[in-house]
Scaffold this motif. Sequence first.
Motif, PDB file in Angstrom:
ATOM      1  N   THR A  28       0.815  -1.215   0.000  1.00 26.95           N
ATOM      2  CA  THR A  28       0.000   0.000   0.000  1.00 26.95           C
ATOM      3  C   THR A  28       0.852   1.268   0.000  1.00 26.95           C
ATOM      4  O   THR A  28       0.356   2.337  -0.365  1.00 26.95           O
ATOM      5  CB  THR A  28      -0.975   0.013   1.191  1.00 26.95           C
ATOM      6  OG1 THR A  28      -0.277  -0.285   2.395  1.00 26.95           O
ATOM      7  CG2 THR A  28      -2.077  -1.011   0.978  1.00 26.95           C
ATOM      8  N   VAL A  29       2.119   1.169   0.393  1.00 25.01           N
ATOM      9  CA  VAL A  29       3.012   2.322   0.219  1.00 25.01           C
ATOM     10  C   VAL A  29       3.153   2.652  -1.266  1.00 25.01           C
ATOM     11  O   VAL A  29       3.184   3.822  -1.662  1.00 25.01           O
ATOM     12  CB  VAL A  29       4.384   2.042   0.861  1.00 25.01           C
ATOM     13  CG1 VAL A  29       5.408   3.077   0.426  1.00 25.01           C
ATOM     14  CG2 VAL A  29       4.263   2.049   2.378  1.00 25.01           C
ATOM     15  N   HIS A  30       3.218   1.616  -2.103  1.00 26.19           N
ATOM     16  CA  HIS A  30       3.273   1.848  -3.549  1.00 26.19           C
ATOM     17  C   HIS A  30       1.945   2.398  -4.065  1.00 26.19           C
ATOM     18  O   HIS A  30       1.924   3.208  -4.995  1.00 26.19           O
ATOM     19  CB  HIS A  30       3.637   0.556  -4.277  1.00 26.19           C
ATOM     20  CG  HIS A  30       5.048   0.118  -4.049  1.00 26.19           C
ATOM     21  ND1 HIS A  30       6.102   0.575  -4.815  1.00 26.19           N
ATOM     22  CD2 HIS A  30       5.594  -0.721  -3.123  1.00 26.19           C
ATOM     23  CE1 HIS A  30       7.229   0.028  -4.385  1.00 26.19           C
ATOM     24  NE2 HIS A  30       6.955  -0.749  -3.359  1.00 26.19           N
ATOM     25  N   VAL A  31       0.834   1.966  -3.469  1.00 26.39           N
ATOM     26  CA  VAL A  31      -0.460   2.566  -3.819  1.00 26.39           C
ATOM     27  C   VAL A  31      -0.421   4.062  -3.530  1.00 26.39           C
ATOM     28  O   VAL A  31      -0.858   4.880  -4.355  1.00 26.39           O
ATOM     29  CB  VAL A  31      -1.614   1.900  -3.038  1.00 26.39           C
ATOM     30  CG1 VAL A  31      -2.940   2.589  -3.374  1.00 26.39           C
ATOM     31  CG2 VAL A  31      -1.707   0.414  -3.346  1.00 26.39           C
ATOM     32  N   ALA A  32       0.102   4.420  -2.367  1.00 23.63           N
ATOM     33  CA  ALA A  32       0.179   5.833  -1.987  1.00 23.63           C
ATOM     34  C   ALA A  32       0.951   6.639  -3.019  1.00 23.63           C
ATOM     35  O   ALA A  32       0.564   7.761  -3.377  1.00 23.63           O
ATOM     36  CB  ALA A  32       0.825   5.967  -0.610  1.00 23.63           C
ATOM     37  N   GLU A  33       2.052   6.079  -3.518  1.00 17.05           N
ATOM     38  CA  GLU A  33       2.866   6.792  -4.510  1.00 17.05           C
ATOM     39  C   GLU A  33       2.060   7.128  -5.766  1.00 17.05           C
ATOM     40  O   GLU A  33       2.271   8.169  -6.388  1.00 17.05           O
ATOM     41  CB  GLU A  33       4.082   5.933  -4.892  1.00 17.05           C
ATOM     42  CG  GLU A  33       5.097   5.753  -3.781  1.00 17.05           C
ATOM     43  CD  GLU A  33       5.988   6.968  -3.603  1.00 17.05           C
ATOM     44  OE1 GLU A  33       5.791   7.979  -4.299  1.00 17.05           O
ATOM     45  OE2 GLU A  33       6.895   6.907  -2.759  1.00 17.05           O
ATOM     46  N   HIS A  34       1.146   6.241  -6.133  1.00 15.77           N
ATOM     47  CA  HIS A  34       0.388   6.423  -7.377  1.00 15.77           C
ATOM     48  C   HIS A  34      -0.925   7.183  -7.175  1.00 15.77           C
ATOM     49  O   HIS A  34      -1.531   7.621  -8.163  1.00 15.77           O
ATOM     50  CB  HIS A  34       0.104   5.064  -8.013  1.00 15.77           C
ATOM     51  CG  HIS A  34       1.330   4.400  -8.578  1.00 15.77           C
ATOM     52  ND1 HIS A  34       1.851   4.736  -9.815  1.00 15.77           N
ATOM     53  CD2 HIS A  34       2.139   3.440  -8.071  1.00 15.77           C
ATOM     54  CE1 HIS A  34       2.929   3.988 -10.052  1.00 15.77           C
ATOM     55  NE2 HIS A  34       3.129   3.205  -9.012  1.00 15.77           N
ATOM     56  N   LEU A  35      -1.360   7.345  -5.934  1.00 17.54           N
ATOM     57  CA  LEU A  35      -2.637   8.010  -5.705  1.00 17.54           C
ATOM     58  C   LEU A  35      -2.597   9.489  -6.064  1.00 17.54           C
ATOM     59  O   LEU A  35      -3.640  10.081  -6.377  1.00 17.54           O
ATOM     60  CB  LEU A  35      -3.068   7.851  -4.243  1.00 17.54           C
ATOM     61  CG  LEU A  35      -3.744   6.537  -3.870  1.00 17.54           C
ATOM     62  CD1 LEU A  35      -4.074   6.533  -2.385  1.00 17.54           C
ATOM     63  CD2 LEU A  35      -5.021   6.310  -4.685  1.00 17.54           C
ATOM     64  N   LEU A  73      -3.364   4.505   7.466  1.00 19.83           N
ATOM     65  CA  LEU A  73      -3.101   3.688   8.646  1.00 19.83           C
ATOM     66  C   LEU A  73      -1.635   3.310   8.735  1.00 19.83           C
ATOM     67  O   LEU A  73      -1.279   2.354   9.411  1.00 19.83           O
ATOM     68  CB  LEU A  73      -3.966   2.419   8.590  1.00 19.83           C
ATOM     69  CG  LEU A  73      -5.465   2.652   8.782  1.00 19.83           C
ATOM     70  CD1 LEU A  73      -6.264   1.460   8.284  1.00 19.83           C
ATOM     71  CD2 LEU A  73      -5.768   2.948  10.247  1.00 19.83           C
ATOM     72  N   SER A  74      -0.795   4.064   8.042  1.00 13.19           N
ATOM     73  CA  SER A  74       0.629   3.767   7.957  1.00 13.19           C
ATOM     74  C   SER A  74       1.426   5.052   7.979  1.00 13.19           C
ATOM     75  O   SER A  74       1.131   5.991   7.232  1.00 13.19           O
ATOM     76  CB  SER A  74       0.902   2.999   6.654  1.00 13.19           C
ATOM     77  OG  SER A  74       2.241   3.101   6.258  1.00 13.19           O
ATOM     78  N   LEU A  75       2.446   5.100   8.827  1.00 15.25           N
ATOM     79  CA  LEU A  75       3.296   6.277   8.855  1.00 15.25           C
ATOM     80  C   LEU A  75       4.095   6.414   7.567  1.00 15.25           C
ATOM     81  O   LEU A  75       4.354   7.526   7.104  1.00 15.25           O
ATOM     82  CB  LEU A  75       4.239   6.205  10.059  1.00 15.25           C
ATOM     83  CG  LEU A  75       3.563   6.217  11.433  1.00 15.25           C
ATOM     84  CD1 LEU A  75       4.612   6.185  12.537  1.00 15.25           C
ATOM     85  CD2 LEU A  75       2.660   7.434  11.596  1.00 15.25           C
ATOM     86  N   GLN A  76       4.480   5.273   6.945  1.00 12.78           N
ATOM     87  CA  GLN A  76       5.201   5.341   5.672  1.00 12.78           C
ATOM     88  C   GLN A  76       4.325   5.934   4.571  1.00 12.78           C
ATOM     89  O   GLN A  76       4.789   6.752   3.768  1.00 12.78           O
ATOM     90  CB  GLN A  76       5.684   3.943   5.258  1.00 12.78           C
ATOM     91  CG  GLN A  76       6.895   3.458   6.029  1.00 12.78           C
ATOM     92  CD  GLN A  76       6.517   2.701   7.285  1.00 12.78           C
ATOM     93  OE1 GLN A  76       5.369   2.689   7.693  1.00 12.78           O
ATOM     94  NE2 GLN A  76       7.491   2.062   7.899  1.00 12.78           N
ATOM     95  N   ALA A  77       3.065   5.535   4.519  1.00 14.33           N
ATOM     96  CA  ALA A  77       2.160   6.091   3.518  1.00 14.33           C
ATOM     97  C   ALA A  77       1.932   7.582   3.756  1.00 14.33           C
ATOM     98  O   ALA A  77       1.824   8.367   2.802  1.00 14.33           O
ATOM     99  CB  ALA A  77       0.826   5.348   3.538  1.00 14.33           C
ATOM    100  N   ALA A  78       1.880   7.980   5.016  1.00 16.97           N
ATOM    101  CA  ALA A  78       1.695   9.400   5.330  1.00 16.97           C
ATOM    102  C   ALA A  78       2.842  10.231   4.771  1.00 16.97           C
ATOM    103  O   ALA A  78       2.637  11.316   4.212  1.00 16.97           O
ATOM    104  CB  ALA A  78       1.587   9.589   6.839  1.00 16.97           C
TER     105      ALA A  78
END
Length: 261
Positions: free
Chosen positions: A104-111, A122-127
């Motif tokens: 989901t970190v990779h999802v965040a990059e593409h969002l 729900l993730s500090l890395q995604a934030a």
Amino acid sequence: MGVASRLDLTLRLVQGSDRVSVSELSQRLGVSEMTVRRDLDALERQGLVRRVHGGAVAVRAHDGAAGFSVREGWQAATKDRLGAAVAGLVEPGSRVLLDAGTTTVHVAEHLAARAPLTVAVLSLQAAVRLADRPGIELLVVGGLSRPGERSLVGPLALRTLETLAFDCFVMSIGGVHAEHGWSEFSLDDAAVKQAGLAQAGRVIAVADATKLGVRAFSQVAPLDAVHAFVTDTAATDPATHPGGPATLDALRDAGVETLLA
């Protein structure tokens, strides 16, 4: 199953059981006990498990450097394809709950390309990936940061989710099984996912092919709780992922849209 995939799943199985035997891992992974021992030795050298007689036990990380950051580099190209595919299913203008996990970190990059979006993470890395991105209204769900994973769990996270409503929940998952549905290795993570499922109009699950046919420690939901599932094309190969084809068939029978990236 490639070495990186096997190490990833082996680590998750050890962490989910606290202690697991070489023979059990051999059966679960479909490889020889000699291969399991080599993999456990490699994980021990990285400080991720501790070898004991006949098997291994989990090492509880006390900082964010272990666990997540090691797994993040495994299958990075595959996870990036999955991230792009999932982001493509998110409608601009949506209110999105984004789960924790290396994929989901990779999802965040593409969002960011799907902006404008309101994204609760729900993730500090995604934030970190989404902070200050144009068109992204970022909400960091409160809670306890789980050591080694930096996923946000616990009563505060659950209470926060209960007050919110989402158009879409992007859910990572530890295991998906034809008979036992969606499951997770951590009780805390499973509880947060259940709360997310209850608050979302649509659920997109994402996992690489190693998670198909896996029954993790804590059941999250039956198969039909999810609307769409994104995985990689290796899931269709019974030689490398014996549980893949049957799990995909069960998902389709349950009415879950399946996409291969």
